[in-house]
Design an enzyme around this catalytic site. Structure first.
Site, PDB file in Angstrom:
ATOM      1  N   CYS A 133      36.649  15.921 -66.093  1.00  0.00           N
ATOM      2  CA  CYS A 133      37.441  15.954 -67.329  1.00  0.00           C
ATOM      3  C   CYS A 133      36.564  16.097 -68.581  1.00  0.00           C
ATOM      4  O   CYS A 133      35.978  17.139 -68.810  1.00  0.00           O
ATOM      5  CB  CYS A 133      38.328  14.718 -67.388  1.00  0.00           C
ATOM      6  SG  CYS A 133      39.692  14.881 -68.563  1.00  0.00           S
ATOM      7  N   HIS A 134      36.436  15.055 -69.400  1.00  0.00           N
ATOM      8  CA  HIS A 134      35.570  15.138 -70.576  1.00  0.00           C
ATOM      9  C   HIS A 134      34.099  14.929 -70.234  1.00  0.00           C
ATOM     10  O   HIS A 134      33.222  15.336 -71.000  1.00  0.00           O
ATOM     11  CB  HIS A 134      35.981  14.104 -71.633  1.00  0.00           C
ATOM     12  CG  HIS A 134      37.191  14.489 -72.416  1.00  0.00           C
ATOM     13  ND1 HIS A 134      38.458  14.172 -72.003  1.00  0.00           N
ATOM     14  CD2 HIS A 134      37.327  15.187 -73.575  1.00  0.00           C
ATOM     15  CE1 HIS A 134      39.335  14.641 -72.886  1.00  0.00           C
ATOM     16  NE2 HIS A 134      38.680  15.269 -73.838  1.00  0.00           N
ATOM     17  N   GLU A 162      43.999  21.913 -73.323  1.00  0.00           N
ATOM     18  CA  GLU A 162      44.393  20.528 -73.048  1.00  0.00           C
ATOM     19  C   GLU A 162      44.073  19.627 -74.241  1.00  0.00           C
ATOM     20  O   GLU A 162      44.861  18.728 -74.579  1.00  0.00           O
ATOM     21  CB  GLU A 162      43.684  20.049 -71.770  1.00  0.00           C
ATOM     22  CG  GLU A 162      44.279  20.688 -70.523  1.00  0.00           C
ATOM     23  CD  GLU A 162      43.428  20.542 -69.263  1.00  0.00           C
ATOM     24  OE1 GLU A 162      44.019  20.525 -68.166  1.00  0.00           O
ATOM     25  OE2 GLU A 162      42.189  20.460 -69.382  1.00  0.00           O
TER      26      GLU A 162
END
Length: 228
Positions: A133-134, A162
């Protein structure tokens, strides 16, 4: 097999006055994938102790089966509450490292000299590195053979679309997709919120929270292929 899981200690969402931290699904899902596979797990964070859970990740609409399991598992809760300090973690003690996402890592882990050195140590010693993800954003200052680690590599991570959808484009210190592409990575993605993971050699990346399970399984597959 020993896996180090790294989480953020940062809990302030830019200048919004809101809290952030790590995304609970991105910890719970890989944690149980690894534990169920018989892996010995060690959890680490920059400050040690209990890392901050992003309150938004624990809202009713974001509940998942691994999160429900975590809330009924005292062993998992205790492990999370007692993370070691990242500066005390050494790549030589583990087979691989998995970075949990959430917005927090963009502030602390991305700029942490301890984190940068740790990832470089894992990679330089021939071990795989996984991020979801991040957390692929924490690779922004990581180098390999004098160039950005991600240069020329296929990767994914939280997309611009997103970030726009959660209305934090102007809040985060940088956009993961843009930063990885600036470094020369080949950024791949699917539709917002769909599970998607990429394996390029010893680098494993997942796009979003829904990719946590697939990224964890992908890392186990990489490790299995490397076993004698």
């Amino acid at each position: 097999m020993k896996i180090l899981m790294v989480l953020t200690s940062h809990d302030i969402l830019g200048n919004t006055g809101r809290k952030t931290g790590f995304w609970l699904e991105e910890f719970a899902a890989p944690y149980f994938v690894f534990r169920d596979a018989g892996v010995h797990l060690t959890l680490a964070s920059p400050k040690g102790g209990q890392p901050p859970i992003d309150p938004k990740s624990d809202m009713p609409e974001n509940q998942t089966e691994p999160m429900a399991r975590f809330k009924q598992d005292p062993t998992a809760q205790s492990a999370l509450a007692q993370t070691i300090k990242l500066g005390d973690a050494k790549a030589a003690d583990y087979d691989t490292v998995f970075y949990v996402g959430g917005h927090g890592p963009l502030w602390d882990l991305a700029e942490s000299s301890d984190s940068i050195a740790l990832i470089e140590s894992f990679y330089n010693s021939g071990k795989p590195v996984a991020l979801v993800c991040h957390s692929p954003g924490v690779l922004r200052h990581v180098t390999y053979n004098g160039a950005p680690l991600v240069k020329g590599k296929r990767v994914t991570g939280f997309t611009n679309g997103e970030e726009t959808a959660v209305e934090l484009t102007a809040v985060v210190p940088f956009l993961v997709e843009d930063e990885l592409m600036r470094l020369g990575a080949i950024f791949e993605k699917v539709a917002n919120w769909h599970p998607f993971s990429v394996v390029d050699g010893r680098l494993v990346t997942g796009q979003n929270p829904a990719s946590s399970t697939s990224a964890a399984h992908a890392l186990l597959c990489v490790l299995a292929q490397r076993s004698p």
